[in-house]
Design a protein around this motif. Structure first.
Motif, PDB file in Angstrom:
ATOM      1  N   SER A  48      30.355  40.509  30.459  1.00 25.09           N
ATOM      2  CA  SER A  48      30.969  39.719  31.521  1.00 25.09           C
ATOM      3  C   SER A  48      32.420  40.172  31.658  1.00 25.09           C
ATOM      4  O   SER A  48      33.047  40.537  30.670  1.00 25.09           O
ATOM      5  N   GLU A  49      32.906  40.167  32.905  1.00 25.66           N
ATOM      6  CA  GLU A  49      34.281  40.591  33.156  1.00 25.66           C
ATOM      7  C   GLU A  49      35.177  39.382  33.380  1.00 25.66           C
ATOM      8  O   GLU A  49      34.899  38.547  34.230  1.00 25.66           O
ATOM      9  N   PRO A  50      36.271  39.295  32.639  1.00 23.10           N
ATOM     10  CA  PRO A  50      37.216  38.198  32.869  1.00 23.10           C
ATOM     11  C   PRO A  50      38.044  38.448  34.128  1.00 23.10           C
ATOM     12  O   PRO A  50      38.266  39.603  34.515  1.00 23.10           O
ATOM     13  N   SER A  51      38.474  37.381  34.745  1.00 23.33           N
ATOM     14  CA  SER A  51      39.355  37.508  35.913  1.00 23.33           C
ATOM     15  C   SER A  51      40.762  37.855  35.427  1.00 23.33           C
ATOM     16  O   SER A  51      41.060  37.781  34.234  1.00 23.33           O
ATOM     17  N   ILE A  52      41.622  38.189  36.358  1.00 25.39           N
ATOM     18  CA  ILE A  52      43.018  38.474  36.017  1.00 25.39           C
ATOM     19  C   ILE A  52      43.646  37.239  35.364  1.00 25.39           C
ATOM     20  O   ILE A  52      44.373  37.350  34.369  1.00 25.39           O
ATOM     21  N   THR A  53      43.350  36.061  35.887  1.00 26.28           N
ATOM     22  CA  THR A  53      43.869  34.820  35.303  1.00 26.28           C
ATOM     23  C   THR A  53      43.365  34.654  33.878  1.00 26.28           C
ATOM     24  O   THR A  53      44.139  34.300  32.975  1.00 26.28           O
TER      25      THR A  53
END
Length: 189
Positions: A48-53
Motif C-alpha cells: 500500500s502507498e501512503p499519501s504525502i500527508t
C-alpha cells in the motif's frame, strides 16, 4: 509524477527498520498516525502507498525528514540493494546547523547505516546529542572539533573516532568544510 515513482523502492523496509530502531511496535506507530495496524503493515510490505500527508506524519513520528523517505534518482534494478551511486544518494537529516548528510547504505534494513556527512564552515550542532548507538567516523577532509563524553578532540583528515552512547557535539569553527564517513548502529535515520 505518481507518488510511487518518487518514493524509495525500499520505503516499506526503511519504515520498518526506523520504527523498530525507535522501539515502536506496529500498534504504537499506527496509533501515532491514527491509522490501522493492517494499513501500516501493508505499507511496510510495500503493498500500500501512503499519501504525502501520511509520509509527513510518519517522518515526524520517526524523527526524520520527509526527504529521507524519497529517492532523488532511482537505482538501477540490478544494483538496488547492493550499490549506491553518487547520484542516487538520499539526503537525510534536516540540513539544519550546517550539516549536509547523505545515506551511503542502500537502505536501512541492516544493523547499521553509513552516512556521508559534510560539516559546513562555521557550523555547529545546536545541542549535545545522546543516542543509544555505537558510532564510528572517519574524516576525509577538513578539520572537525568533537566533544565526546565531555572530552574535546580536534579530528584531522585520516583520523577516526568512536562514540558509544556518550553525549557528544560537533563544531566546525574552521574556514573549510569537514567531510566524514559516519557509521551508526542501529540506524537512526
Amino acid at each position: 509524477m505518481e507518488l510511487s515513482a518518487r518514493t524509495s523502492p525500499t520505503l516499506g523496509a526503511d519504515l520498518r527498520a526506523l520504527r523498530k530502531a525507535r522501539g515502536l511496535t506496529l500498534a504504537d506507530m499506527a496509533d501515532n498516525l491514527g491509522r490501522s495496524v493492517g494499513w501500516l503493515s501493508q505499507v511496510e510490505r510495500d503493498l500500500s502507498e501512503p499519501s504525502i500527508t501520511d509520509l509527513r506524519h510518519m517522518a515526524a513520528t520517526l524523527g526524520v525528514s520527509v526527504s529521507m523517505l524519497f529517492s532523488h534518482e532511482p537505482a538501477l534494478a540490478r544494483e538496488s540493494g547492493y550499490v549506491v551511486r553518487k547520484t542516487t544518494r538520499r539526503a537525510i537529516g534536516s540540513g539544519e546547523a550546517g550539516l549536509v548528510e547523505e545515506l551511503l547504505s542502500p537502505d536501512l534494513t541492516d544493523d547499521f547505516e553509513m552516512v556521508h556527512s559534510t560539516f559546513e564552515p562555521g557550523s555547529r550542532i545546536g545541542e549535545v546529542v545522546t543516542r543509544p548507538t555505537q558510532e564510528v567516523g572517519y574524516l576525509l577532509s577538513g578539520k572537525l572539533d568533537l566533544v565526546i563524553g565531555g572530552k574535546a578532540f580536534t579530528i584531522h583528515p585520516g583520523d577516526s573516532f568512536r562514540i558509544r552512547g556518550e553525549p557528544f557535539e560537533w563544531i566546525n569553527p574552521y574556514s573549510d568544510p569537514a567531510v566524514a564517513i559516519w557509521v551508526i548502529a542501529p540506524p537512526v535515520y
